[in-house]
Design a protein around this motif. Structure first.
Motif, PDB file in Angstrom:
ATOM      1  N   GLY A   1       0.801  -1.216   0.000  1.00 40.53           N
ATOM      2  CA  GLY A   1       0.000   0.000   0.000  1.00 40.53           C
ATOM      3  C   GLY A   1       0.829   1.258   0.000  1.00 40.53           C
ATOM      4  N   HIS A   2       0.630   2.113   1.009  1.00 35.37           N
ATOM      5  CA  HIS A   2       1.239   3.439   1.037  1.00 35.37           C
ATOM      6  C   HIS A   2       2.764   3.380   0.997  1.00 35.37           C
ATOM      7  N   ALA A   3       3.361   4.388   0.369  1.00 29.62           N
ATOM      8  CA  ALA A   3       4.816   4.467   0.245  1.00 29.62           C
ATOM      9  C   ALA A   3       5.494   4.616   1.595  1.00 29.62           C
ATOM     10  N   ASP A   4       4.772   5.211   2.594  1.00 23.61           N
ATOM     11  CA  ASP A   4       5.398   5.406   3.904  1.00 23.61           C
ATOM     12  C   ASP A   4       5.552   4.091   4.679  1.00 23.61           C
ATOM     13  N   ARG A   5       5.046   2.997   4.108  1.00 26.62           N
ATOM     14  CA  ARG A   5       5.248   1.699   4.761  1.00 26.62           C
ATOM     15  C   ARG A   5       6.517   1.003   4.273  1.00 26.62           C
ATOM     16  N   ALA A   6       7.159   1.563   3.267  1.00 24.71           N
ATOM     17  CA  ALA A   6       8.353   0.927   2.715  1.00 24.71           C
ATOM     18  C   ALA A   6       9.479   0.855   3.738  1.00 24.71           C
ATOM     19  N   GLU A   7       9.702   1.961   4.455  1.00 22.07           N
ATOM     20  CA  GLU A   7      10.803   1.979   5.426  1.00 22.07           C
ATOM     21  C   GLU A   7      10.571   0.984   6.566  1.00 22.07           C
ATOM     22  N   PRO A   8       9.383   0.978   7.209  1.00 22.85           N
ATOM     23  CA  PRO A   8       9.196  -0.026   8.270  1.00 22.85           C
ATOM     24  C   PRO A   8       9.224  -1.461   7.755  1.00 22.85           C
ATOM     25  N   LEU A   9       8.801  -1.680   6.509  1.00 24.59           N
ATOM     26  CA  LEU A   9       8.897  -3.031   5.951  1.00 24.59           C
ATOM     27  C   LEU A   9      10.356  -3.464   5.878  1.00 24.59           C
ATOM     28  N   LYS A  10      11.197  -2.585   5.358  1.00 23.88           N
ATOM     29  CA  LYS A  10      12.611  -2.925   5.234  1.00 23.88           C
ATOM     30  C   LYS A  10      13.255  -3.080   6.601  1.00 23.88           C
ATOM     31  N   ASP A  11      12.927  -2.174   7.516  1.00 20.56           N
ATOM     32  CA  ASP A  11      13.502  -2.249   8.857  1.00 20.56           C
ATOM     33  C   ASP A  11      13.089  -3.532   9.574  1.00 20.56           C
ATOM     34  N   ASP A  12      11.820  -3.903   9.416  1.00 22.87           N
ATOM     35  CA  ASP A  12      11.345  -5.095  10.110  1.00 22.87           C
ATOM     36  C   ASP A  12      12.020  -6.349   9.556  1.00 22.87           C
ATOM     37  N   CYS A  13      12.067  -6.472   8.242  1.00 25.30           N
ATOM     38  CA  CYS A  13      12.720  -7.645   7.637  1.00 25.30           C
ATOM     39  C   CYS A  13      14.192  -7.701   8.014  1.00 25.30           C
ATOM     40  N   LEU A  14      14.855  -6.528   8.010  1.00 30.02           N
ATOM     41  CA  LEU A  14      16.264  -6.487   8.378  1.00 30.02           C
ATOM     42  C   LEU A  14      16.448  -6.873   9.840  1.00 30.02           C
ATOM     43  N   GLY A  15      15.602  -6.340  10.697  1.00 25.62           N
ATOM     44  CA  GLY A  15      15.699  -6.656  12.117  1.00 25.62           C
ATOM     45  C   GLY A  15      15.473  -8.123  12.410  1.00 25.62           C
ATOM     46  N   LEU A  16      14.557  -8.742  11.684  1.00 28.48           N
ATOM     47  CA  LEU A  16      14.285 -10.164  11.901  1.00 28.48           C
ATOM     48  C   LEU A  16      15.472 -11.042  11.526  1.00 28.48           C
ATOM     49  N   LEU A  17      16.353 -10.530  10.660  1.00 28.88           N
ATOM     50  CA  LEU A  17      17.538 -11.280  10.262  1.00 28.88           C
ATOM     51  C   LEU A  17      18.714 -11.081  11.214  1.00 28.88           C
ATOM     52  N   MET A  18      18.542 -10.206  12.197  1.00 27.39           N
ATOM     53  CA  MET A  18      19.629  -9.907  13.121  1.00 27.39           C
ATOM     54  C   MET A  18      19.646 -10.893  14.290  1.00 27.39           C
ATOM     55  N   PRO A  19      20.821 -11.135  14.883  1.00 30.53           N
ATOM     56  CA  PRO A  19      20.936 -12.081  15.998  1.00 30.53           C
ATOM     57  C   PRO A  19      20.491 -11.485  17.324  1.00 30.53           C
ATOM     58  N   MET A  20      19.190 -11.278  17.457  1.00 29.99           N
ATOM     59  CA  MET A  20      18.624 -10.779  18.706  1.00 29.99           C
ATOM     60  C   MET A  20      17.858 -11.905  19.399  1.00 29.99           C
ATOM     61  N   GLU A  21      17.790 -11.811  20.728  1.00 27.12           N
ATOM     62  CA  GLU A  21      17.071 -12.849  21.468  1.00 27.12           C
ATOM     63  C   GLU A  21      15.565 -12.690  21.325  1.00 27.12           C
ATOM     64  N   ARG A  22      15.076 -11.453  21.305  1.00 24.02           N
ATOM     65  CA  ARG A  22      13.649 -11.196  21.131  1.00 24.02           C
ATOM     66  C   ARG A  22      13.461 -10.359  19.880  1.00 24.02           C
ATOM     67  N   LYS A  23      12.531 -10.778  19.010  1.00 23.64           N
ATOM     68  CA  LYS A  23      12.341 -10.080  17.732  1.00 23.64           C
ATOM     69  C   LYS A  23      10.906  -9.599  17.604  1.00 23.64           C
ATOM     70  N   SER A  24      10.534  -8.708  18.505  1.00 19.17           N
ATOM     71  CA  SER A  24       9.256  -8.011  18.410  1.00 19.17           C
ATOM     72  C   SER A  24       9.580  -6.600  17.927  1.00 19.17           C
ATOM     73  N   VAL A  25       8.716  -5.643  18.212  1.00 14.74           N
ATOM     74  CA  VAL A  25       9.016  -4.269  17.797  1.00 14.74           C
ATOM     75  C   VAL A  25      10.205  -3.708  18.561  1.00 14.74           C
ATOM     76  N   GLU A  26      10.710  -4.464  19.566  1.00 14.05           N
ATOM     77  CA  GLU A  26      11.909  -4.037  20.269  1.00 14.05           C
ATOM     78  C   GLU A  26      13.116  -3.969  19.342  1.00 14.05           C
ATOM     79  N   LEU A  27      13.022  -4.577  18.161  1.00  8.83           N
ATOM     80  CA  LEU A  27      14.157  -4.519  17.248  1.00  8.83           C
ATOM     81  C   LEU A  27      14.401  -3.099  16.733  1.00  8.83           C
ATOM     82  N   ALA A  28      13.523  -2.172  17.097  1.00  2.44           N
ATOM     83  CA  ALA A  28      13.765  -0.765  16.760  1.00  2.44           C
ATOM     84  C   ALA A  28      15.077  -0.278  17.353  1.00  2.44           C
ATOM     85  N   ALA A  29      15.471  -0.860  18.505  1.00  6.08           N
ATOM     86  CA  ALA A  29      16.718  -0.446  19.142  1.00  6.08           C
ATOM     87  C   ALA A  29      17.927  -0.834  18.310  1.00  6.08           C
ATOM     88  N   VAL A  30      17.778  -1.802  17.426  1.00 10.65           N
ATOM     89  CA  VAL A  30      18.883  -2.237  16.583  1.00 10.65           C
ATOM     90  C   VAL A  30      18.858  -1.528  15.240  1.00 10.65           C
TER      91      VAL A  30
END
Length: 477
Positions: free
Chosen positions: A24-53
């Motif tokens: 949908g909206h173009a303003d969702r592109a950045e959170p989509l990329k950030d979320d996918c990138l964060g999920l690939l990171m070695p964090m113990e918890r991968k909820s919206v807390e990945l914003a810190a990474v």
């Protein structure tokens, strides 16, 4: 976050760009990329807390952005999963055509009672009845790889029929109670209507024991090899129910097949116990971690007898495949299959045992990509989080098929973001409490696939070091 190669960085950017068009909206592109990138990171918890990474310098703003994107934004899960499928499928098919559609479900233990769909029910992760959520999925697979293409929360009666709970969790009005086999059958209907490359439908006995599920697959002209219970009623090979009784000339003509005390079906287990030693064959189906996997099997053509006394004719002939491991006191598994009559026992075993791939999917999705880490309570957020985890997993699958993990070139531009000092994700264990995770009671539980199975996850993103983000050895396809 793992070390990125130039190839994997370019592949990730291209992959996310392909997904942006369906949210949908173009303003969702950045959170989509950030979320996918964060999920690939070695964090113990991968909820919206990945914003810190993903944005350590503006954690609060990024947290709110991801919270809205995952929990509230009205983008389509089905559209995102379809785009992931369309992107990844050609990469999977480079190693061979799709062989199977795999149906399964997975559980997420929960402490409270407010998360959508949570109820006391059987949880595969725990191996017992407990408070949990259950989701049903459909995956496509060949011998080299697999990918979930549909995913839906099972809604128990207690939720489906409670207006107040539905309102709080914002469950769509069109969602009503359906059994897990009914959910799976609808996912399969959708996949077929969308022209997904067909395969043999595989499922465990939780689905295969449902006669309506098997009948639905046959109506869709799909071949299956599904688990059944040892209590399954079958006719011995060469036998059938009795034809309808002759009409006496009065009343309605008899129209249902029958049975008598001297002509009746037996259970699948009883039939297996009648087989002589020559019926059983030792069949190997794949290489395991340390050795070849094999067991004893028997396969016979027969007619299922389930409720055929309500039918005008007998069920069609199918294969009954039985596994009885050497040294065990009784058979361990049973399958019904509509593979062709000329199929060999090796082909039957090979098809039935391909279902193991879904265990790998869930192992990686849970251990490495945080599938069970969603902390919200709503219907939309639960599915959005799962769709994004599957999208991240789809990237890993496609990368394995196109870029060898030993590729030596490293990207210079992408660095692993640092965490703020003292940062610890909400709900994670205190690292000062136990030096070994297996001794820490707050460490996440082992996934459904069971103990002793290595994880083949993000080592494909490493610079040929053969290690995943969690340190586990990469298992090649």
């Amino acid at each position: 976050m793992p070390d990125w190669t130039a190839e994997s960085e370019a592949a990730f950017d291209a992959y996310v760009d392909a997904l942006i068009g369906v949210i949908g909206h173009a303003d969702r592109a950045e959170p989509l990329k950030d979320d996918c990138l964060g999920l690939l990171m070695p964090m113990e918890r991968k909820s919206v807390e990945l914003a810190a990474v993903t944005a350590p310098s503006r954690v609060s703003a990024k947290h709110q952005s991801l919270l809205h994107f995952v929990g509230q934004a009205p983008w389509s899960d089905a559209a995102l999963l379809a785009r992931v499928r369309d992107w990844v499928l050609p990469q999977i098919e480079q190693r061979g055509p799709i062989r199977a559609w795999i149906v399964d479900d997975t559980g997420f233990p929960k402490k409270g009672k407010h998360s959508v769909g949570v109820a006391r029910q059987y949880c595969g992760q725990l191996g017992k009845q407990d408070n949990c959520q259950i989701a049903v999925s459909l995956s496509i697979a060949n011998d080299a790889a697999s990918l979930p293409i549909a995913y839906e929360l099972y809604l128990p009666h207690s939720w489906a029929e409670d207006p107040e709970q539905r309102k709080k969790a914002k469950i769509p009005a069109e969602i009503s109670f359906r059994t897990k086999p009914q959910i799976a059958l609808e996912q399969i209907r959708t996949a077929k209507a969308e022209g997904v490359a067909p395969g043999v439908v595989l499922a465990d006995a939780g689905y295969g024991a449902d006669g309506g599920f098997r009948a639905g697959l046959s109506e869709l002209d799909l071949t299956y090899a599904v688990g059944v219970q040892p209590t399954l009623s079958v006719w011995r090979p060469g036998e059938s129910p009795l034809p309808p009784k002759p009409w006496s000339g009065r009343g309605r003509p008899p129209s249902r097949v029958g049975r008598t005390d001297n002509h009746k079906p037996v259970s699948a287990k009883a039939l297996a116990e009648e087989f002589d030693a020559e019926t059983w064959r030792t069949i190997a189906w794949r290489e395991g971690t340390n050795t070849e996997l094999n067991s004893r099997f028997a396969a016979v053509r027969l007619r299922p007898a389930s409720r055929d006394y309500n039918r005008p004719e007998a069920h069609a002939q199918e294969w009954l495949l039985i596994e009885w491991p050497e040294g065990e006191v009784e058979p361990s598994k049973y399958w019904l299959s509509t593979l062709p009559a000329d199929a060999t026992i090796t082909q039957l075993v090979d098809a039935a045992k391909l279902r193991w791939r879904i265990e790998r999917d869930y192992q990686e999705l849970k251990q490495e990509l945080g599938l069970g880490h969603y902390e919200g309570r709503g219907w939309r957020g639960f599915h959005h989080h799962a769709s994004l985890c599957i999208a991240a997993y789809g990237f890993l699958v496609s990368l394995r098929e196109t870029i060898p993990p030993s590729t030596p070139t490293r990207a210079q531009g992408r660095q692993t973001p640092g965490l703020p000092d003292g940062y610890r994700p909400r709900g994670s264990s205190d690292p000062t409490r136990a030096a070994r995770p297996d001794l820490d009671p707050n460490h996440p539980a082992t996934p459904d696939c069971g103990p002793g199975q290595p994880s083949a996850t993000m080592s494909v993103l490493h610079k040929g070091n053969g290690q995943s983000a969690s340190g586990s050895q990469f298992m090649t396809q």
